[in-house]
Design a protein around this motif. Sequence first.
Motif, PDB file in Angstrom:
ATOM      1  N   LYS A   5       7.745   1.263   2.838  1.00  0.00           N
ATOM      2  CA  LYS A   5       7.763  -0.031   2.181  1.00  0.00           C
ATOM      3  C   LYS A   5       9.212  -0.482   2.073  1.00  0.00           C
ATOM      4  N   ASP A  20      -2.009   3.273   0.470  1.00  0.00           N
ATOM      5  CA  ASP A  20      -1.129   2.099   0.502  1.00  0.00           C
ATOM      6  C   ASP A  20      -1.312   1.312   1.796  1.00  0.00           C
ATOM      7  N   HIS A  24      -2.504  -2.573   2.177  1.00  0.00           N
ATOM      8  CA  HIS A  24      -1.674  -3.544   2.893  1.00  0.00           C
ATOM      9  C   HIS A  24      -2.479  -4.227   3.999  1.00  0.00           C
ATOM     10  N   ASN A  27      -5.134  -6.581   2.422  1.00  0.00           N
ATOM     11  CA  ASN A  27      -4.540  -7.823   1.922  1.00  0.00           C
ATOM     12  C   ASN A  27      -4.067  -8.721   3.058  1.00  0.00           C
TER      13      ASN A  27
END
Length: 107
Positions: A5, A20, A24, A27
């Motif tokens: 990130k 994660d 990601h 989304n």
Amino acid sequence: MTLVKSNDATTCGKPMGPLDFFWHLTNLLAVGLLFALVATAGTKLIWRRALAAVAWRRLLRASGGAAAGVTLAGLVVFGRDGRMATYALMVLAVAAALGWTGLRRRA
């Protein structure tokens, strides 16, 4: 290959875990897939007689694939998501996919 990130101050430099990465990706594609769902519903509502024989799944698969493809292409071309040009191309791609899948003449 470790994904990192870059904009999160609390985890800067830490590798991105599978959860994660999943969020990601979810989304990233959520806006396009929601738009595809709304466009498919509107298309089925407006052209209900012409599309009576065409399944929801088929239309949603075509419009969702177009929206996801344009979103990923916009990410590659512009280097980030959420550009207005990407959304404009998404509208055109979903409209073309719905028209091609549902409203074209059957041979």
